[in-house]
Design a protein around this motif. Structure first.
Motif, PDB file in Angstrom:
ATOM      1  N   GLY A 196       0.795  -1.226   0.000  1.00 24.69           N
ATOM      2  CA  GLY A 196       0.000   0.000   0.000  1.00 24.69           C
ATOM      3  C   GLY A 196       0.824   1.271   0.000  1.00 24.69           C
ATOM      4  N   GLY A 197       2.103   1.172   0.296  1.00 22.85           N
ATOM      5  CA  GLY A 197       2.999   2.323   0.188  1.00 22.85           C
ATOM      6  C   GLY A 197       3.292   3.079   1.460  1.00 22.85           C
ATOM      7  N   SER A 198       2.779   2.627   2.616  1.00 23.68           N
ATOM      8  CA  SER A 198       3.011   3.366   3.855  1.00 23.68           C
ATOM      9  C   SER A 198       4.170   2.807   4.685  1.00 23.68           C
ATOM     10  CB  SER A 198       1.742   3.401   4.710  1.00 23.68           C
ATOM     11  OG  SER A 198       1.326   2.093   5.044  1.00 23.68           O
ATOM     12  N   ARG A 199       4.749   1.685   4.259  1.00 23.76           N
ATOM     13  CA  ARG A 199       5.939   1.122   4.900  1.00 23.76           C
ATOM     14  C   ARG A 199       6.911   0.708   3.813  1.00 23.76           C
ATOM     15  NH1 ARG A 199       3.124   2.518   8.606  1.00 23.76           N
ATOM     16  NH2 ARG A 199       2.864   1.566  10.677  1.00 23.76           N
ATOM     17  N   SER A 200       8.171   0.517   4.216  1.00 27.90           N
ATOM     18  CA  SER A 200       9.195   0.036   3.291  1.00 27.90           C
ATOM     19  C   SER A 200       9.622  -1.365   3.695  1.00 27.90           C
ATOM     20  CB  SER A 200      10.414   0.966   3.319  1.00 27.90           C
ATOM     21  OG  SER A 200      11.107   0.826   4.558  1.00 27.90           O
ATOM     22  N   MET A 201      10.358  -2.049   2.831  1.00 29.56           N
ATOM     23  CA  MET A 201      10.862  -3.373   3.173  1.00 29.56           C
ATOM     24  C   MET A 201      11.808  -3.312   4.361  1.00 29.56           C
ATOM     25  SD  MET A 201       9.392  -5.673   1.374  1.00 29.56           S
ATOM     26  CE  MET A 201      10.456  -7.086   1.668  1.00 29.56           C
ATOM     27  N   ASP A 202      12.540  -2.215   4.496  1.00 30.44           N
ATOM     28  CA  ASP A 202      13.431  -2.075   5.659  1.00 30.44           C
ATOM     29  C   ASP A 202      12.647  -2.123   6.966  1.00 30.44           C
ATOM     30  OD1 ASP A 202      15.667  -1.923   4.080  1.00 30.44           O
ATOM     31  OD2 ASP A 202      15.836   0.265   4.170  1.00 30.44           O
ATOM     32  N   ASP A 203      11.408  -1.630   6.940  1.00 30.78           N
ATOM     33  CA  ASP A 203      10.592  -1.597   8.155  1.00 30.78           C
ATOM     34  C   ASP A 203      10.200  -2.988   8.631  1.00 30.78           C
ATOM     35  OD1 ASP A 203      10.559   1.217   8.262  1.00 30.78           O
ATOM     36  OD2 ASP A 203       8.838   1.322   6.902  1.00 30.78           O
ATOM     37  N   ILE A 204      10.181  -3.968   7.734  1.00 36.93           N
ATOM     38  CA  ILE A 204       9.719  -5.311   8.106  1.00 36.93           C
ATOM     39  C   ILE A 204      10.826  -6.361   7.989  1.00 36.93           C
ATOM     40  CG2 ILE A 204       7.333  -4.765   7.475  1.00 36.93           C
ATOM     41  CD1 ILE A 204       7.744  -6.473   4.928  1.00 36.93           C
ATOM     42  N   THR A 205      12.065  -5.918   7.850  1.00 33.20           N
ATOM     43  CA  THR A 205      13.202  -6.828   7.706  1.00 33.20           C
ATOM     44  C   THR A 205      14.106  -6.719   8.924  1.00 33.20           C
ATOM     45  OG1 THR A 205      13.131  -6.586   5.296  1.00 33.20           O
ATOM     46  CG2 THR A 205      15.152  -7.483   6.240  1.00 33.20           C
ATOM     47  N   LEU A 206      14.402  -7.844   9.549  1.00 29.18           N
ATOM     48  CA  LEU A 206      15.218  -7.862  10.763  1.00 29.18           C
ATOM     49  C   LEU A 206      16.327  -8.896  10.649  1.00 29.18           C
ATOM     50  CD1 LEU A 206      12.010  -7.369  11.773  1.00 29.18           C
ATOM     51  CD2 LEU A 206      13.218  -7.001  13.916  1.00 29.18           C
ATOM     52  N   SER A 207      17.414  -8.629  11.372  1.00 26.48           N
ATOM     53  CA  SER A 207      18.584  -9.502  11.353  1.00 26.48           C
ATOM     54  C   SER A 207      18.443 -10.636  12.370  1.00 26.48           C
ATOM     55  CB  SER A 207      19.838  -8.682  11.670  1.00 26.48           C
ATOM     56  OG  SER A 207      20.956  -9.523  11.868  1.00 26.48           O
ATOM     57  N   TYR A 208      19.108 -11.741  12.093  1.00 23.53           N
ATOM     58  CA  TYR A 208      19.214 -12.850  13.044  1.00 23.53           C
ATOM     59  C   TYR A 208      20.422 -12.699  13.975  1.00 23.53           C
ATOM     60  CZ  TYR A 208      15.771 -15.449  10.271  1.00 23.53           C
ATOM     61  OH  TYR A 208      14.624 -15.858   9.631  1.00 23.53           O
ATOM     62  N   ASP A 209      21.156 -11.573  13.858  1.00 26.89           N
ATOM     63  CA  ASP A 209      22.422 -11.433  14.587  1.00 26.89           C
ATOM     64  C   ASP A 209      22.262 -11.533  16.105  1.00 26.89           C
ATOM     65  OD1 ASP A 209      23.612 -11.156  12.156  1.00 26.89           O
ATOM     66  OD2 ASP A 209      24.102  -9.024  12.355  1.00 26.89           O
ATOM     67  N   ARG A 210      21.212 -10.913  16.658  1.00 25.47           N
ATOM     68  CA  ARG A 210      21.062 -10.945  18.118  1.00 25.47           C
ATOM     69  C   ARG A 210      20.716 -12.340  18.607  1.00 25.47           C
ATOM     70  NH1 ARG A 210      18.055  -5.368  20.150  1.00 25.47           N
ATOM     71  NH2 ARG A 210      19.312  -3.918  18.935  1.00 25.47           N
ATOM     72  N   LEU A 211      19.960 -13.069  17.815  1.00 25.71           N
ATOM     73  CA  LEU A 211      19.643 -14.447  18.178  1.00 25.71           C
ATOM     74  C   LEU A 211      20.924 -15.269  18.275  1.00 25.71           C
ATOM     75  CD1 LEU A 211      16.970 -15.945  18.722  1.00 25.71           C
ATOM     76  CD2 LEU A 211      16.986 -16.671  16.336  1.00 25.71           C
ATOM     77  N   ARG A 212      21.848 -14.978  17.399  1.00 31.34           N
ATOM     78  CA  ARG A 212      23.147 -15.671  17.422  1.00 31.34           C
ATOM     79  C   ARG A 212      24.064 -15.129  18.509  1.00 31.34           C
ATOM     80  NH1 ARG A 212      25.921 -13.839  12.522  1.00 31.34           N
ATOM     81  NH2 ARG A 212      26.420 -12.102  13.914  1.00 31.34           N
ATOM     82  N   ASP A 213      24.247 -13.805  18.541  1.00 30.11           N
ATOM     83  CA  ASP A 213      25.264 -13.220  19.411  1.00 30.11           C
ATOM     84  C   ASP A 213      24.832 -13.126  20.870  1.00 30.11           C
ATOM     85  OD1 ASP A 213      26.709 -12.920  17.087  1.00 30.11           O
ATOM     86  OD2 ASP A 213      26.173 -10.807  16.815  1.00 30.11           O
ATOM     87  N   GLN A 214      23.562 -12.825  21.117  1.00 28.14           N
ATOM     88  CA  GLN A 214      23.102 -12.647  22.490  1.00 28.14           C
ATOM     89  C   GLN A 214      22.472 -13.908  23.076  1.00 28.14           C
ATOM     90  OE1 GLN A 214      20.694  -9.122  22.974  1.00 28.14           O
ATOM     91  NE2 GLN A 214      22.057  -7.857  21.725  1.00 28.14           N
ATOM     92  N   ARG A 215      21.874 -14.746  22.222  1.00 29.34           N
ATOM     93  CA  ARG A 215      21.208 -15.955  22.725  1.00 29.34           C
ATOM     94  C   ARG A 215      22.022 -17.218  22.525  1.00 29.34           C
ATOM     95  NH1 ARG A 215      17.778 -13.988  26.345  1.00 29.34           N
ATOM     96  NH2 ARG A 215      16.641 -12.206  25.456  1.00 29.34           N
ATOM     97  N   GLY A 216      23.070 -17.127  21.722  1.00 29.65           N
ATOM     98  CA  GLY A 216      23.923 -18.299  21.525  1.00 29.65           C
ATOM     99  C   GLY A 216      23.344 -19.349  20.613  1.00 29.65           C
ATOM    100  N   VAL A 217      22.415 -18.964  19.747  1.00 31.97           N
ATOM    101  CA  VAL A 217      21.855 -19.902  18.779  1.00 31.97           C
ATOM    102  C   VAL A 217      22.804 -20.002  17.589  1.00 31.97           C
ATOM    103  CG1 VAL A 217      19.932 -20.361  17.207  1.00 31.97           C
ATOM    104  CG2 VAL A 217      19.493 -19.381  19.479  1.00 31.97           C
ATOM    105  N   ARG A 218      23.184 -21.217  17.241  1.00 29.44           N
ATOM    106  CA  ARG A 218      23.983 -21.421  16.040  1.00 29.44           C
ATOM    107  C   ARG A 218      23.059 -21.297  14.841  1.00 29.44           C
ATOM    108  NH1 ARG A 218      26.319 -27.228  13.957  1.00 29.44           N
ATOM    109  NH2 ARG A 218      27.605 -26.464  12.215  1.00 29.44           N
ATOM    110  N   ILE A 219      23.410 -20.448  13.887  1.00 30.02           N
ATOM    111  CA  ILE A 219      22.551 -20.210  12.737  1.00 30.02           C
ATOM    112  C   ILE A 219      23.256 -20.667  11.469  1.00 30.02           C
ATOM    113  CG2 ILE A 219      21.351 -18.473  11.350  1.00 30.02           C
ATOM    114  CD1 ILE A 219      20.954 -16.885  13.919  1.00 30.02           C
ATOM    115  N   ILE A 220      22.590 -21.520  10.720  1.00 29.99           N
ATOM    116  CA  ILE A 220      23.110 -22.018   9.444  1.00 29.99           C
ATOM    117  C   ILE A 220      22.145 -21.568   8.352  1.00 29.99           C
ATOM    118  CG2 ILE A 220      23.659 -24.057   8.074  1.00 29.99           C
ATOM    119  CD1 ILE A 220      24.253 -25.542  10.664  1.00 29.99           C
ATOM    120  N   HIS A 221      22.643 -20.777   7.416  1.00 27.68           N
ATOM    121  CA  HIS A 221      21.810 -20.336   6.296  1.00 27.68           C
ATOM    122  C   HIS A 221      21.930 -21.367   5.174  1.00 27.68           C
ATOM    123  CE1 HIS A 221      20.579 -16.610   8.082  1.00 27.68           C
ATOM    124  NE2 HIS A 221      21.832 -16.273   8.327  1.00 27.68           N
TER     125      HIS A 221
END
Length: 426
Positions: free
Chosen positions: A82-107
């Motif tokens: 609809g044009g009121s948000r951008s893709m950046d607004d709904i895109t988030l990194s997995y970095d904190r899940l890895r760095d702060q929670r200790g989850v091993r992430i395999i893409h």
């Protein structure tokens, strides 16, 4: 639960619903051991990975396998169209899940699951072994039901945008390129499908864009269902007040095929030509679920044990989110997947410790829909395990719906998104 109403629910805030299952881990941190592999990093998988680490005091090793480099939210993606948000607004990194929670992430992508050996094979060539497996793979489409779209070239032209990402942007561009006076046709499949109110929200936001930028245009909803399947009264009222002459709703209009070249939808007894044809296809559990021998209902959705989210025929494999056969009135929503993930995480920790799962889990759902760029509506519900049926059932009198659309609901919806994203990934 009968004392819950709309006022008290909204007053407590969206985050309260996200924490409903916190007690299911056994009254606090549960130190245990083992390795849990999670397949899929969406609302279900990412939440399960986080809470397995959190509730085990980091004593359970968790590996998350996710094909995409970042999380892109389907909820809120209609605002991008609809044009009121951008893709950046709904895109988030997995970095904190890895760095702060200790989850091993395999893409990577899982090609096969060997439940007997408790291992899975990756497209990149590796193999992972597990003590417990969480499968939260989302949906795939039943393309053979629409022969004209059963090819990659056709799917690149007639978009679904039902998996947030490149098609979200592409559909937005098609809408922008549509002439004033053009026709946007949205085809809705028979329920169940991912996010029951999602198509009607999308139609609303496309109509909002047309009202502001292409006022001679029209939005036609071809709905395979007999009626609007979620928030019917609220959507009908909003359309009548906001979009008279713009939105045309046609129930019992199941799509049979598509002429890609002319952007024509073929129904049982009619054809509808579009300037932009947006087809949401019929859906089923993602391919990995079907290939893994998990018990399916109607050849579409995984059957599970509601006390643990464990596959009904495959021990140690827990399935979440849109891929499962839904409980009565339970939608395939992001909030539900988040809640199911906590139920599964709590059950897995108990099972790893040699204990049975919680015998009476409770889940909550809140589902917001925007009817224009600022105003939203919602529906909320509560579910509790019923021993007599072996399924979670809606709690009578709990939850509720909006009395009307409002900007307050829109602000709460935006806060809900921020809260649940943080609950998953931070």
């Amino acid at each position: 639960m009968a004392g819950i109403n709309r006022r008290s629910f909204l007053k407590t805030g969206a985050l309260a619903g996200l924490l409903t299952l916190a007690g299911c881990a056994g009254g606090g941190m549960r130190k245990t051991g083992g390795h849990v592999v999670v397949v899929g990093g969406g609302y279900g998988g990412a939440t399960a990975a986080k809470y397995l680490r959190l509730w085990s005091a980091n004593t359970v090793e968790v590996t998350l396998v996710e094909r995409n480099p970042a999380f892109v939210s389907c909820p809120m993606s209609n605002l991008v169209i609809g044009g009121s948000r951008s893709m950046d607004d709904i895109t988030l990194s997995y970095d904190r899940l890895r760095d702060q929670r200790g989850v091993r992430i395999i893409h990577d992508e899982v090609l096969a699951i060997d439940a007997q050996a408790r291992s899975l094979r990756l497209a990149g060539g590796g193999e992972l072994r597990y003590d417990r497996l969480v499968v939260s793979p989302g949906i795939d489409f039943i393309w053979q039901d629409i022969p004209g779209l059963d090819s990659a070239s056709a799917q690149a032209r007639i978009l679904h945008a039902w998996k947030a990402g490149p098609q979200t942007v592409a559909l937005r561009r098609q809408l922008e390129a549509m002439p004033d006076g053009g026709v946007f046709v949205l085809s809705v499949p028979r329920a169940p499908y991912r996010c029951p109110p999602g198509p009607y929200e999308r139609a609303s936001l496309v109509a909002d864009y047309c009202k502001r930028h292409k006022p001679r245009s029209k939005v036609i909803i071809l709905d395979a269902n007999d009626e609007i399947v979620s928030k019917k009264g609220l959507f009908v009222r909003a359309w009548a007040e906001l979009y008279p002459g713009i939105i045309e709703y046609q129930p019992q209009s199941e799509l049979r095929d598509v002429d890609v070249a002319t952007r024509t939808a073929h129904l049982d007894f009619d054809t509808v030509r579009a300037d932009v044809l947006n087809v949401i296809p019929p859906q089923r559990a993602a391919d990995i679920a079907a290939r893994s021998g998990l018990q399916l209902i109607n050849q579409r959705w995984v059957e599970i044990d509601w006390l643990s989210m464990e596959s009904s025929n495959t021990p140690a494999v827990h399935v979440l989110g849109d891929a499962i056969f839904p409980a009565p009135t339970m939608p395939k929503s992001g909030h539900v997947a988040n809640q199911q993930a906590k139920l599964a995480a709590a059950a897995i920790l108990r099972l790893l410790a040699g204990e049975p799962p919680d015998p009476a889990p409770v889940l909550m759902n809140t589902c917001y829909s925007f009817v224009d760029s600022r105003n939203a509506i919602h529906v909320a519900s509560v579910f509790q395990y019923d021993r007599s049926t072996g399924v979670v059932q809606p709690v009578a009198g709990a939850g509720g719906v909006s009395s009307a659309r409002s900007e307050l609901e829109g602000r709460i919806a935006a806060g809900w998104a921020q809260n649940i994203w943080a609950d998953m990934l931070f």
